[in-house]
Design an enzyme around this catalytic site. Sequence first.
Site, short mmCIF file in Angstrom:
data_model
loop_
_atom_site.label_atom_id
_atom_site.label_comp_id
_atom_site.label_asym_id
_atom_site.label_seq_id
_atom_site.Cartn_x
_atom_site.Cartn_y
_atom_site.Cartn_z
N SER A 32 0.84 -1.20 0.00
CA SER A 32 0.00 0.00 0.00
C SER A 32 0.88 1.25 0.00
O SER A 32 2.09 1.19 0.24
CB SER A 32 -0.91 0.00 1.23
OG SER A 32 -0.12 0.11 2.41
N HIS A 33 0.29 2.40 -0.27
CA HIS A 33 1.04 3.66 -0.33
C HIS A 33 1.78 3.94 0.97
O HIS A 33 2.95 4.33 0.96
CB HIS A 33 0.09 4.82 -0.65
CG HIS A 33 -0.52 4.74 -2.00
ND1 HIS A 33 0.17 4.29 -3.10
CD2 HIS A 33 -1.77 5.08 -2.45
CE1 HIS A 33 -0.62 4.34 -4.16
NE2 HIS A 33 -1.80 4.82 -3.80
N VAL A 34 1.09 3.77 2.10
CA VAL A 34 1.73 4.10 3.37
C VAL A 34 2.90 3.15 3.65
O VAL A 34 3.93 3.55 4.21
CB VAL A 34 0.71 4.10 4.52
CG1 VAL A 34 0.21 2.70 4.85
CG2 VAL A 34 1.31 4.75 5.77
N ARG A 77 5.83 4.32 1.46
CA ARG A 77 6.41 5.55 1.97
C ARG A 77 7.20 5.31 3.27
O ARG A 77 8.19 5.98 3.53
CB ARG A 77 5.32 6.61 2.16
CG ARG A 77 4.94 7.27 0.85
CD ARG A 77 4.06 8.48 1.07
NE ARG A 77 2.68 8.12 1.29
CZ ARG A 77 1.83 7.80 0.33
NH1 ARG A 77 2.23 7.78 -0.93
NH2 ARG A 77 0.58 7.50 0.59
N VAL A 95 -3.93 -0.68 -3.85
CA VAL A 95 -3.09 0.48 -3.54
C VAL A 95 -3.86 1.59 -2.83
O VAL A 95 -3.26 2.52 -2.29
CB VAL A 95 -2.45 1.05 -4.83
CG1 VAL A 95 -1.55 0.01 -5.45
CG2 VAL A 95 -3.51 1.49 -5.84
#
Length: 1468
Positions: free
Chosen positions: A1071-1073, A1076, A1341
């Site tokens: 996933s995005h988090v 990051r 995502v």
Amino acid sequence: MSNTIGNNLLHQSLLYPTVLEHQGRINSSTCIGGNTFFQAQATSLTQKSSISTEFLGNRLKVRRHKLKMGKCCSSSRSRSTRAVLAADPSSGLTEKFNLYQNVELQVDVELPPSGSTSVVNIQVTSGIDSLLLHWGAIKSHTKKWILPHHRPIGTTVYMDQALRSPFEKSGSNAVLRIEIDDPSIQALEFLVFDEAQNKWYKYSGGNFHVKLPKRESRSPNVSIPEELVQVQAYLRWERNGKQNYSPEKEKEEFEAARRELLEEISRGASIQDLRTKLTGKKDTSESKEQLVSGSKSSIPEDLVQIQSFIRWERAGKPNYSPEQQFKEFEEARKELQVELDKGASLDEIRKRITKGGTQAKVSKQPEKKNYSTGERIQRKKRDVMSLLSKFDSVPVEEKISLEPPVLSAIKQFAREKEDHIDGPIVNKKIYKLADKELLVLVAKSSGKTKVYLATDLPEPVVLHWALSKIPGEWTAPPATVLPLDSVSLDKAAETKLAIISTDNQPDKVQSLEITIEDESFVGMPFVLLSGEKWVKNGGSDFYVELNTGSVKKDAGDGKGTSKSLLDKIADLESEAQKSFMHRFNIAADLMEQATNAGELGLAAIVVWMRYMATRQLIWNKNYNVKPREISQAQDRLTDLLQNVYKSSPQYREILRMIMSTVGRGGEGDVGQRIRDEILVIQRNNECKGGMMEEWHQKLHNNTSPDDVVICQALIDYIKNDFDIGVYWKTLNDNGITKERLLSYDRAIHSEPNFRREQRDGLLRDLGHYMRTLKAVHSGADLESAIANCMGYKAEGQGFMVGVNINPVSGLPSGFPELLQFVLTHIEDKQVESLLEGLLEAREELRPSLSRPSDRLKDLIFLDIALDSAVRTAVERGYEELNNASPEKIIYFISLVVENLALSVDNNEDLIYCLKGWNQALSMKKSGDGNWALFAKSVLDRTRLSLTSKSESYNQLLQPSAEYLGAQLGVDQSAVSIFTEEIIRAGSAASLSSLLNRLDPVLRQTANLGSWQVISPIEAIGYVVVVDQLLSVQNNSYSKPTILVAKSVRGEEEIPDGVVAVLTPDMPDVLSHVSVRARNSKVCFATCFDPNILASIQASEGKLLCLKPTSADVVYSEMTDDELLSSTNSKDDVSSAPSLTLVKKKFSGRYAISSEEFTNDMVGAKSRNIANLKGKLPSWVNIPTSVALPFGVFETVLSDDLNKAVASKLDILKRDLDEGNVGALGEIRNTVLELSAPPQLIKELKEKMQKSGMPWPGDEGAQRWEQAWIAIKKVWASKWNERAYFSTRKVKLDHDYLCMAVLVQEIINADYAFVIHTTNPSSEDSSEIYAEVVKGLGETLVGAYPGRALSFICKKSDLNSPQVLGYPSKPIGLFIRQSIIFRSDSNGEDLEGYAGAGLYDSVPMDEEDKVVLDYSSDALINDSKFRHEILSSIARAGSAIEELYGSAQDIEGVVKDGKIYVVQTRPQM
């Protein structure tokens, strides 16, 4: 109101021989006005009839006696002046007396036709509301007053010496009816007392004396045929509420029925008259009568009864009327007579019908069936999808007027006063006084309590008030508390309210402020004197609590509620709190408005009824109401709820909530039994005084759910060897304190004090009584619900065995036996077979709940009761599961999921969870090694389903709970947990507990450990606990921080200063988090063990060191010195390179093909996909692409078409630069106002058509408009909050960020995947890690809950993928053949900056959200198919990594087994 004759025969006297001595001057704290001792001279006026009736010699004789002042007594030692009435037994008598001025007293004495009860009717010709009859009875050989047990409703015992009964209003008169059923009572004596004025009305200073007619003892020497006695007993049983009789009680009833028939014979009726009356038929055949008589004499009645039972069984156990029952007895007698005529003896007949075949038949009654504890039912095989209940019901938010409401003078005063109060407001109430209002506001300020009162009554107002240290008592206020010009009285004070002027209000307001420093005062009772009229709260004193312990919260604007309905409820609450009858009738009146308002309207009713049920609202305000009237009001409301249930199936779940709160009600008989049966308990067990009498008086006045708790407390007290501590524990555990018992209008002061010899009888009778109480007050009481639907009674002897009382028709075959199985096992310690029976019963019942029926509500209440029993059984079965196998726990879970699916609407997700649990069981039984891994995914999904249901309840109910709670002054703690308590009351709470039991078992079996490490970075920081990562993503922490976030959605930013994020939530690894976190070198991990997580949360504020591995996180406490040392050792680490953006220029072209993609025109996303063409194996497919290059947005904005939009954006961006982040949303909306230049449309159309892509405009102008909106949404995402704050954190110039738009044809995928060619959790470059979801990749995502299917694959063996986890995502996205517009900014190309995923990709068409059923998914069930697909994905990833020479982050889809890659970028 009088009881029925049948009731009178059941009730015997409660006799208390006492001397009556009452104070003529009573200084009651609740009395108003002076203590006038007024004696009325009574003068006989007229007689009702010319029939000769003696008044001690045809006239009223007055015996004059010097009366001791201040006392009026009836004793054997003194004779008081009294008015004497004597009535002839053959007639009635009316006598009148003048009490005072135009006030007359009329007394009627009559003897009803039954001869069993004397009736005294007393009438006062006055409109006075507060009259009481102060009275007692006289028996022979004594002049002392005794207190009859049969009393008018509302009667109280005064000092154990007299009774006080309130008069009822009848037009302009006050009336009272007294029935005396004790033949030993010879006379009544009484006085009349005006409670409000404290005035006594006497006869020349003495008592009024009424002699009762003598009753003749009539015992006719007549034999009543037994069959007539049986029918009469049946009628009595119906009349008394169809109770469950013990054999002793039934025998008693038979004799009472016989006595009633003998009384009719004594009045001249013949046996034939009785037979005609009871059966409706005249038997004109003398020979027939002789035959019956002869049969009766020769055949014992017990054999006739058994034979009639056999006939009833053979007929299918029909519901016989009394006439049919009598006929059946006669037919049974004839059958036996035929056998006698054929030569059979009575002994032979008895042997035949009491043994062998007939006995077997009797033993097969469901009521008699004795199941062994280990017996189990055979459950039918059903399609789980038959449980589906799916509606497109969406709460419609009521439009709230933006115009402020016009406030009344009192509400305006309250608002202004609240604005100036410097402390918390602990109580606020506005009472309705006809069309006027009274405000009471209590606040705390500087350690003092301030009470503000205000009213708009037109007349001058005087406050007659006191203070209470014990709730309800009247104590004179201390002199230091009295406002100026107050008058101190004996137990009260009087203070005038001052007139104040209010702006723009035509009505004047009178107000008063009282300051109280003594914290020992808990309340303030008061009444008002307005002009010459006393003003009370519905007949009672006003009472204000001074220490409620909760701060009054502002009601707010009612957003998310049916505000108009809630406002109406708040206005009607003062009327509703008079009694349950009032509340239920008001709710019934509001049902049409609630239904028209949809879910929000019904939510308002749920909240209101729930506040009532949890005692947050007043139940009874000194209003005498009969249990029958409550029952009828309940019945009216539940009938309306039943009708909505039929007509609006989409609201069934919320209607069940209301019905389970209201209770079943009935046709009056059940409610009436509450009053009747308590008298029977007192009589049978000789417990006529003390606490039982006080409870009896409370029940007569107003019964409530508190009575269920009181009854249970008495049972517990008796069972525990009369331990009074147990009594109080049961009460207190259920919210009933001593103060609450004292607060009832008919207070309970005493504790129970029974004798040991009363134990068995009290336990028996209180147990029966509990069923009656629950039948009225608990719609979820299983036994009473079953009895109400099936009507089958097993208790009793003779004709009552097997009588079916008003059963619901059309129920499935075998349903009674199934319910009897449930009742047989309802208290089993081993609950598995019980749970199976309960679920089977609910499944069998379910079709009937969808069919029209006039008894539908009874079936709904039965279903609610079965649902409740499941929860109770599961909780009782926890001990059974302590050492249970995983299969057994899973089986229990599957039963509870099935139960929940049967109880809620929109249950598709739960049904698929149920299918998943069944599949997990099958995998375990078949020896599948992945069963635990799969079960874990089902467990995760089930938790998500519970969370989703909880959130939907919270969204629907909590706003109404908060708004109405504020309006009604409900305790804030009760408001804040309102929805939570609703959820905890259902089987969802039991399911959650079972999941928690299974989770560690599955993790251990599947070798999952307690952690999933997403970003394995060592970290040292201070622990901070938050609810949501989203709520703090824009924060900046000054110290290194370890965030423990309960919720992580997957698309959040990591806040500045955060070195680690730990969560129990389940974001995807890709996933995005997650990406990051890895890019920012932040530790990120999911903790599955709640104990470990709780330990870390308990370290909030402390410094921890985290050392993660690929599957675990080791943590320990550190000191600040160790942190400093650690920081110094890292000083030589080079700082992150600064990031800069190069602003891109418009190339002069609005659209370009993939062959034209360059660094100056598009971002890396577009370039990389174009670069893949022709360089991958043929089985890896690449979609066709075109793009709107950098600079197109800025060019469109500068076009003359969009001058106004550009100007507006300039202003908004200046606001943003000045720190107004609220401008972000306005900027995005403004971008959507852009118009498309014709040249853009022309060029984009040409490029798309040349590339073989469909042009949206070919399907019509509307389709192009959809495409244009999607393009603008991509541009607008430059200003979404996540992206804006992300660029600001790394100090990127937001104006330099340019957005190209990649245009691709959407592949309507079966599956979507994301590949990281280096395992991100372990950083193992020899291992590919990938995640797969069903449908489009946005669920992977984006912020969609649940986990994807995850697997790893060694690059050295791409044909051996290893599944790490099965999918738990409940939602899949699917779309028609369409176009997607993908963001492609220059901010996504920067090395060291996780820019990917910050901006939006927007399809031209809306995706369809589909609830996923993995049980039919080949990727889950077909190991060969799964192996092929996962291997293909791994090989595609390896090929792309080989092409670029570095680790890649790849997105793609699977369609019909083919692999499509839609984008790739360097893995960060």
